[in-house]
Design a protein around this motif. Sequence first.
Motif, mmCIF file in Angstrom:
data_model
loop_
_atom_site.group_PDB
_atom_site.id
_atom_site.type_symbol
_atom_site.label_atom_id
_atom_site.label_comp_id
_atom_site.label_asym_id
_atom_site.label_seq_id
_atom_site.Cartn_x
_atom_site.Cartn_y
_atom_site.Cartn_z
ATOM 1 N N ILE A 232 29.540 39.682 45.533
ATOM 2 C CA ILE A 232 30.166 38.667 46.076
ATOM 3 C C ILE A 232 31.386 38.012 45.439
ATOM 4 C CG2 ILE A 232 28.746 36.830 45.734
ATOM 5 C CD1 ILE A 232 29.239 36.067 48.789
ATOM 6 N N GLY A 233 31.108 37.639 44.072
ATOM 7 C CA GLY A 233 31.871 37.231 43.366
ATOM 8 C C GLY A 233 33.327 37.992 42.890
ATOM 9 N N ASN A 234 33.015 39.220 42.828
ATOM 10 C CA ASN A 234 34.200 40.174 42.695
ATOM 11 C C ASN A 234 34.996 40.206 43.925
ATOM 12 O OD1 ASN A 234 33.378 40.866 40.062
ATOM 13 N ND2 ASN A 234 32.267 42.533 40.743
ATOM 14 N N LYS A 235 34.312 40.121 45.060
ATOM 15 C CA LYS A 235 35.114 40.402 46.360
ATOM 16 C C LYS A 235 35.604 39.090 47.068
ATOM 17 C CE LYS A 235 32.377 40.865 49.833
ATOM 18 N NZ LYS A 235 31.603 41.772 50.804
ATOM 19 N N ASP A 236 35.043 37.806 46.877
ATOM 20 C CA ASP A 236 35.376 36.937 47.789
ATOM 21 C C ASP A 236 35.888 35.596 46.894
ATOM 22 O OD1 ASP A 236 32.803 37.249 50.100
ATOM 23 O OD2 ASP A 236 34.853 37.963 49.974
ATOM 24 N N LEU A 237 35.757 35.512 45.328
ATOM 25 C CA LEU A 237 35.937 34.706 44.710
ATOM 26 C C LEU A 237 37.157 34.814 43.636
ATOM 27 C CD1 LEU A 237 32.329 33.314 43.717
ATOM 28 C CD2 LEU A 237 33.672 32.416 45.422
ATOM 29 N N ALA A 238 37.682 33.937 43.373
ATOM 30 C CA ALA A 238 38.952 34.134 42.181
ATOM 31 C C ALA A 238 38.096 34.124 40.986
ATOM 32 C CB ALA A 238 40.013 32.881 42.257
ATOM 33 N N ILE A 239 38.054 35.328 40.437
ATOM 34 C CA ILE A 239 37.072 35.365 39.389
ATOM 35 C C ILE A 239 37.568 36.099 37.924
ATOM 36 C CG2 ILE A 239 35.684 37.318 40.315
ATOM 37 C CD1 ILE A 239 33.311 36.354 38.734
ATOM 38 N N HIS B 170 20.646 38.444 48.319
ATOM 39 C CA HIS B 170 20.811 40.000 48.248
ATOM 40 C C HIS B 170 21.816 40.326 49.464
ATOM 41 C CE1 HIS B 170 18.434 41.132 45.240
ATOM 42 N NE2 HIS B 170 17.369 40.611 45.558
ATOM 43 N N GLY B 171 21.590 39.616 50.617
ATOM 44 C CA GLY B 171 22.753 40.054 51.742
ATOM 45 C C GLY B 171 23.965 39.486 51.725
ATOM 46 N N GLY B 172 24.315 38.922 50.473
ATOM 47 C CA GLY B 172 25.744 38.366 50.345
ATOM 48 C C GLY B 172 25.841 36.979 50.588
ATOM 49 N N HIS B 173 24.983 36.328 50.765
ATOM 50 C CA HIS B 173 24.972 34.841 50.950
ATOM 51 C C HIS B 173 25.050 33.985 49.785
ATOM 52 C CE1 HIS B 173 23.358 34.490 55.287
ATOM 53 N NE2 HIS B 173 24.192 35.557 55.271
#
Length: 278
Positions: free
Chosen positions: A42-49, A134-137
Amino acid sequence: MAQSQAVFGTYESAEQAERAVEMMRSAGFRDLDISMLCTENIGNKDLAIDKTTKAPEGAVAGGSAGAVLGGALGWLTGIGVLMIPGAGPFLAAGPLMGLLGGVGLGGTLGGLAGALIGTGIPEFEARRYAGQIHGGHVLLSVHCDNQDWANTAAELLRHSGAHDISRMGEAEAQFDASDRPHIKRTSADEYEAEFRRNFESFHRDLGAYEEFASIYAWGYNMAKDPRFRDQTFEKSEPDLKQLFCSSNPSVQWETTSTLVLFGWEQAGGTIENRFAII
């Protein structure tokens, strides 16, 4: 002396978690009061990282390649990538990062749920949070120095869209449930004290215990029901939800299912150990 508390909640997206952190910051919480935990994906997908940098100074042992988050989450302390054996890499920040790094590599249950239990989160809550992560939360926790701050944190979590809000006293977090004496009981009524204690410790933001006591008892009775007696909670949950909602159309299952789960566990109902391996 006032007992410090930790308040927990989960968010369906990183954007929601960022808004919650912004609200916490505006309300006067410090960066070192707030923890975050989510999967690396989720970090790779949704966060500026940016994961090419080294972990910030002070990041715990067990954190691998460092991570720098953008936006409001970048304000949190000790951001890093945490490896949990049997579960994989997770992005973590704040005090929870240090706790997870030192809980004996996942605890006796194994995986993420075991690691969360090792930090002091009760097993039924840890399993629920592990499944959501694990489900992305995204899991946020807020350290609060007293009851007033804990109430404020719970209110902000609720207003920012958090799910499964719970709280625990830090003294309680050090209590090992395995130390409790085993007492054989045969009815939900005999567990009323445990139901009340659980509600007052983790769910009192919902309202008065008396309004929810029957939900604990219902979960207990369903675990004893011949229809579900030999099934895990996870396998039974769709049918339990249908039964519950048909009788309680004004009550949200997502809000009260944790109470049902606690009652289910007190009756000896089983839960899948599904978090040891992704």
